[in-house]
Design a protein around this motif. Structure first.
Motif, PDB file in Angstrom:
ATOM      1  N   LEU A 129       0.822  -0.925   0.233  1.00  0.00           N
ATOM      2  CA  LEU A 129      -0.049  -0.013   0.033  1.00  0.00           C
ATOM      3  C   LEU A 129       0.694   1.012  -0.196  1.00  0.00           C
ATOM      4  O   LEU A 129       0.660   2.237  -0.409  1.00  0.00           O
ATOM      5  N   TYR A 130       2.174   1.501   0.652  1.00  0.00           N
ATOM      6  CA  TYR A 130       2.742   2.298   0.888  1.00  0.00           C
ATOM      7  C   TYR A 130       3.645   2.443  -0.753  1.00  0.00           C
ATOM      8  O   TYR A 130       3.699   4.489  -1.087  1.00  0.00           O
ATOM      9  N   ASP A 131       3.739   1.603  -1.202  1.00  0.00           N
ATOM     10  CA  ASP A 131       4.549   1.874  -2.726  1.00  0.00           C
ATOM     11  C   ASP A 131       2.908   2.201  -3.399  1.00  0.00           C
ATOM     12  O   ASP A 131       3.810   3.140  -4.646  1.00  0.00           O
ATOM     13  N   ALA A 132       1.880   2.060  -3.551  1.00  0.00           N
ATOM     14  CA  ALA A 132       0.754   1.991  -4.488  1.00  0.00           C
ATOM     15  C   ALA A 132       0.833   3.931  -3.957  1.00  0.00           C
ATOM     16  O   ALA A 132       0.808   3.704  -5.405  1.00  0.00           O
ATOM     17  N   ILE A 133       0.726   3.954  -3.031  1.00  0.00           N
ATOM     18  CA  ILE A 133       0.612   5.587  -2.226  1.00  0.00           C
ATOM     19  C   ILE A 133       2.330   6.330  -3.472  1.00  0.00           C
ATOM     20  O   ILE A 133       1.466   7.029  -4.086  1.00  0.00           O
ATOM     21  N   GLN A 134       3.223   5.977  -3.439  1.00  0.00           N
ATOM     22  CA  GLN A 134       4.365   6.454  -3.300  1.00  0.00           C
ATOM     23  C   GLN A 134       4.492   6.934  -5.067  1.00  0.00           C
ATOM     24  O   GLN A 134       4.562   8.073  -5.397  1.00  0.00           O
ATOM     25  N   GLU A 135       3.566   5.745  -5.694  1.00  0.00           N
ATOM     26  CA  GLU A 135       3.838   5.343  -6.993  1.00  0.00           C
ATOM     27  C   GLU A 135       2.987   6.679  -7.458  1.00  0.00           C
ATOM     28  O   GLU A 135       3.071   7.537  -8.465  1.00  0.00           O
ATOM     29  N   TYR A 136       1.374   6.882  -7.092  1.00  0.00           N
ATOM     30  CA  TYR A 136       0.848   7.740  -7.906  1.00  0.00           C
ATOM     31  C   TYR A 136       0.742   8.691  -7.789  1.00  0.00           C
ATOM     32  O   TYR A 136       0.776   9.318  -8.401  1.00  0.00           O
ATOM     33  N   ALA A 137       0.641   9.007  -6.517  1.00  0.00           N
ATOM     34  CA  ALA A 137       1.919  10.850  -5.963  1.00  0.00           C
ATOM     35  C   ALA A 137       2.885  11.067  -7.234  1.00  0.00           C
ATOM     36  O   ALA A 137       3.159  12.134  -7.418  1.00  0.00           O
ATOM     37  N   ASP A 138       3.725  10.329  -7.357  1.00  0.00           N
ATOM     38  CA  ASP A 138       5.059  10.916  -8.096  1.00  0.00           C
ATOM     39  C   ASP A 138       4.874  10.569  -9.556  1.00  0.00           C
ATOM     40  O   ASP A 138       5.091  11.632  -9.769  1.00  0.00           O
ATOM     41  N   ARG A 139       3.953   9.930 -10.274  1.00  0.00           N
ATOM     42  CA  ARG A 139       3.259   9.983 -11.323  1.00  0.00           C
ATOM     43  C   ARG A 139       2.688  11.146 -11.475  1.00  0.00           C
ATOM     44  O   ARG A 139       2.536  11.752 -12.517  1.00  0.00           O
ATOM     45  N   TYR A 140       2.053  11.662 -10.604  1.00  0.00           N
ATOM     46  CA  TYR A 140       0.774  13.003 -11.128  1.00  0.00           C
ATOM     47  C   TYR A 140       1.739  14.066 -10.206  1.00  0.00           C
ATOM     48  O   TYR A 140       1.403  15.841 -10.453  1.00  0.00           O
ATOM     49  N   GLY A 141       3.215  13.717  -9.613  1.00  0.00           N
ATOM     50  CA  GLY A 141       3.625  15.246  -9.476  1.00  0.00           C
ATOM     51  C   GLY A 141       2.906  15.831  -7.908  1.00  0.00           C
ATOM     52  O   GLY A 141       2.965  17.033  -7.862  1.00  0.00           O
ATOM     53  N   VAL A 142       2.538  14.811  -7.545  1.00  0.00           N
ATOM     54  CA  VAL A 142       1.343  15.873  -5.801  1.00  0.00           C
ATOM     55  C   VAL A 142       2.382  15.230  -4.453  1.00  0.00           C
ATOM     56  O   VAL A 142       3.198  13.764  -4.520  1.00  0.00           O
ATOM     57  N   ALA A 143       2.909  16.457  -3.808  1.00  0.00           N
ATOM     58  CA  ALA A 143       3.854  16.130  -2.283  1.00  0.00           C
ATOM     59  C   ALA A 143       2.719  16.113  -1.460  1.00  0.00           C
ATOM     60  O   ALA A 143       2.000  17.038  -1.666  1.00  0.00           O
ATOM     61  N   LEU A 144       2.400  14.697  -1.095  1.00  0.00           N
ATOM     62  CA  LEU A 144       1.754  14.149   0.180  1.00  0.00           C
ATOM     63  C   LEU A 144       2.600  14.105   1.265  1.00  0.00           C
ATOM     64  O   LEU A 144       3.651  12.815   1.418  1.00  0.00           O
ATOM     65  N   GLN A 145       2.198  14.696   2.109  1.00  0.00           N
ATOM     66  CA  GLN A 145       3.137  15.290   3.671  1.00  0.00           C
ATOM     67  C   GLN A 145       1.834  14.289   4.492  1.00  0.00           C
ATOM     68  O   GLN A 145       1.191  15.320   5.058  1.00  0.00           O
ATOM     69  N   PRO A 146       2.459  13.316   4.691  1.00  0.00           N
ATOM     70  CA  PRO A 146       1.503  12.275   6.298  1.00  0.00           C
ATOM     71  C   PRO A 146       1.861  13.297   7.730  1.00  0.00           C
ATOM     72  O   PRO A 146       2.431  13.441   7.685  1.00  0.00           O
ATOM     73  N   VAL A 147       0.539  13.588   7.930  1.00  0.00           N
ATOM     74  CA  VAL A 147       0.621  14.233   9.403  1.00  0.00           C
ATOM     75  C   VAL A 147       0.575  13.483  10.355  1.00  0.00           C
ATOM     76  O   VAL A 147       0.981  13.341  11.582  1.00  0.00           O
ATOM     77  N   TYR A 148      -0.232  12.452  10.264  1.00  0.00           N
ATOM     78  CA  TYR A 148      -0.346  10.991  10.562  1.00  0.00           C
ATOM     79  C   TYR A 148      -0.414   9.758  10.315  1.00  0.00           C
ATOM     80  O   TYR A 148       0.249  10.013   9.122  1.00  0.00           O
ATOM     81  N   HIS A 149       0.685   9.144  11.244  1.00  0.00           N
ATOM     82  CA  HIS A 149       1.184   7.232  10.190  1.00  0.00           C
ATOM     83  C   HIS A 149       0.316   6.331  11.655  1.00  0.00           C
ATOM     84  O   HIS A 149      -0.270   6.914  12.341  1.00  0.00           O
ATOM     85  N   SER A 150      -0.247   5.383  10.868  1.00  0.00           N
ATOM     86  CA  SER A 150      -1.443   4.332  11.132  1.00  0.00           C
ATOM     87  C   SER A 150      -0.902   3.317  10.583  1.00  0.00           C
ATOM     88  O   SER A 150      -0.708   2.712   9.684  1.00  0.00           O
ATOM     89  N   GLU A 151      -0.964   2.232  12.182  1.00  0.00           N
ATOM     90  CA  GLU A 151       0.041   1.073  11.489  1.00  0.00           C
ATOM     91  C   GLU A 151      -1.546   0.321  10.897  1.00  0.00           C
ATOM     92  O   GLU A 151      -0.970  -1.458  10.481  1.00  0.00           O
ATOM     93  N   THR A 152      -2.692   0.295  11.368  1.00  0.00           N
ATOM     94  CA  THR A 152      -4.313  -0.668  10.843  1.00  0.00           C
ATOM     95  C   THR A 152      -5.245   0.048  10.447  1.00  0.00           C
ATOM     96  O   THR A 152      -4.707   1.657  10.390  1.00  0.00           O
ATOM     97  N   LEU A 153      -5.771  -0.928   9.606  1.00  0.00           N
ATOM     98  CA  LEU A 153      -7.152   0.475   8.713  1.00  0.00           C
ATOM     99  C   LEU A 153      -7.896   0.565   9.974  1.00  0.00           C
ATOM    100  O   LEU A 153      -8.365   2.041   9.836  1.00  0.00           O
ATOM    101  N   MET A 154      -8.057   0.121  11.411  1.00  0.00           N
ATOM    102  CA  MET A 154      -9.187   0.957  12.507  1.00  0.00           C
ATOM    103  C   MET A 154      -8.948   1.759  12.972  1.00  0.00           C
ATOM    104  O   MET A 154      -9.243   3.267  13.625  1.00  0.00           O
ATOM    105  N   MET A 155      -7.202   2.501  12.648  1.00  0.00           N
ATOM    106  CA  MET A 155      -6.365   2.875  13.427  1.00  0.00           C
ATOM    107  C   MET A 155      -6.849   4.242  12.797  1.00  0.00           C
ATOM    108  O   MET A 155      -6.905   5.529  13.338  1.00  0.00           O
ATOM    109  N   ALA A 156      -6.378   3.924  11.259  1.00  0.00           N
ATOM    110  CA  ALA A 156      -6.833   4.931  10.394  1.00  0.00           C
ATOM    111  C   ALA A 156      -8.401   6.010  10.213  1.00  0.00           C
ATOM    112  O   ALA A 156      -8.351   6.872  10.032  1.00  0.00           O
ATOM    113  N   LEU A 157      -9.193   4.426  10.358  1.00  0.00           N
ATOM    114  CA  LEU A 157     -10.629   5.270  10.224  1.00  0.00           C
ATOM    115  C   LEU A 157     -10.574   5.859  12.043  1.00  0.00           C
ATOM    116  O   LEU A 157     -11.570   6.910  11.794  1.00  0.00           O
ATOM    117  N   SER A 158      -9.972   5.757  12.494  1.00  0.00           N
ATOM    118  CA  SER A 158     -10.117   6.135  14.107  1.00  0.00           C
ATOM    119  C   SER A 158      -9.855   7.923  14.129  1.00  0.00           C
ATOM    120  O   SER A 158     -10.550   8.569  13.834  1.00  0.00           O
TER     121      SER A 158
END
Length: 295
Positions: free
Chosen positions: A202-231
């Protein structure tokens, strides 16, 4: 040469002397010394340099120590596999889920366990995909839902589906009212990222996606699980890029919005070790894949 000779040798090497090793092995020191002499005679060279105060490995001893440890570890695995095989008659199956997939796949799994499989003892285990792959390779679990990567080499892998990325946003966010979102619109939002060690695909897919369209995505938070991300999405108003099927378990406070740009595809697969001869595993694989719809 027997396995006990290797155990005695490793004990002496790791504890630095015969007295400590004898105490650890609960045996008499003269008996231990005799066993080591027999081993050296079998190998044909000295494995230890002895003095009145110290016992040290020779050059040959260092080499032999590495091999002895490997042999003992392999012997231990052989015993464990034999014991596991003896449990096959009870239909025991250990099944792993990558984080976030257990909720949507568990019903399918349980519906598979009918007829002759209804008495199968099922042990469920949720973990990151890299950890599940390691556990499959080491035969600690029988089968798992994973995100395939280069590390799955050596496993049987059956792809179940491919899915796009979607934007997960708070239900009260302005972006939640749109039918689609452009990636550039996310650049100014507080992004929730995923650690690469927990979700490398998932990490590599997001990086590839952002790089492909020249968008810099800067995470402010980091989540180890889906439940944590939804929270985090509901509590701090963050935005996250997630596999589209994860939307099946979104709470009311989170909305999935498609992305305008074409995204990388993430695969979900069922994987198991080709040398796992468990009859329970074979029965489950045949039943589950036989009813799995094509995606």
């Amino acid at each position: 040469m027997e396995l006990r000779h290797l155990r005695y040798f490793v004990a002496v090497a790791e504890r630095g002397g015969f007295t400590a090793a004898a105490e650890h092995l609960h045996t008499a020191q003269p008996s231990l010394s005799r066993q080591i002499r027999d081993l050296e005679a079998y190998v044909g060279t000295a494995l230890f340099e002895r003095s009145s105060r110290h016992v040290e490995l020779t050059k040959a001893g260092h080499v032999f120590l590495d091999e002895a440890r490997l042999t003992l570890a392999q012997a231990g695995r052989s015993v464990e596999r034999a014991r596991q095989a003896a449990l096959d008659h009870s239909g025991r199956l250990t099944l792993g889920f990558v984080f976030g997939v257990e909720a949507e796949q568990l019903m399918r799994v349980m519906s598979t366990l009918h007829g002759e499989l209804r008495h199968m003892q099922l042990i469920l285990h949720t973990q990151s995909s890299p950890m599940l792959i390691t556990e499959l390779l080491e035969r600690q679990i029988d089968v798992a839902f994973i995100r395939p990567s280069s590390h799955t080499q050596g496993l049987n892998v059956r792809t179940l589906r491919s899915e796009k990325l979607i934007a997960a946003v708070p239900a009260d966010h302005a972006l939640a009212k749109q039918t689609t979102i452009r990636l550039t619109q996310l650049a100014a939002e507080p992004m929730i990222g995923v650690p690469r060690e927990q979700a490398p695909v998932l990490y590599d897919a997001i990086q590839e996606y952002a790089d492909r369209y020249g968008v810099a995505l800067q995470p402010v938070y980091h989540s180890e699980t889906l439940m944590m991300a939804l929270s985090l999405i509901t509590s701090v108003g963050g935005v996250c890029l997630l596999p589209e099927h994860s939307a099946l378990i979104f709470p009311k406070g989170v909305v999935a919005v498609p992305l305008v740009e074409e995204t990388p595809l993430l695969e979900l697969a069922l994987a198991w070790h080709p040398e796992n001869r468990s009859s329970a595993l074979a029965a489950f694989i045949n039943a589950f894949l036989g009813k799995e719809p094509q995606s």
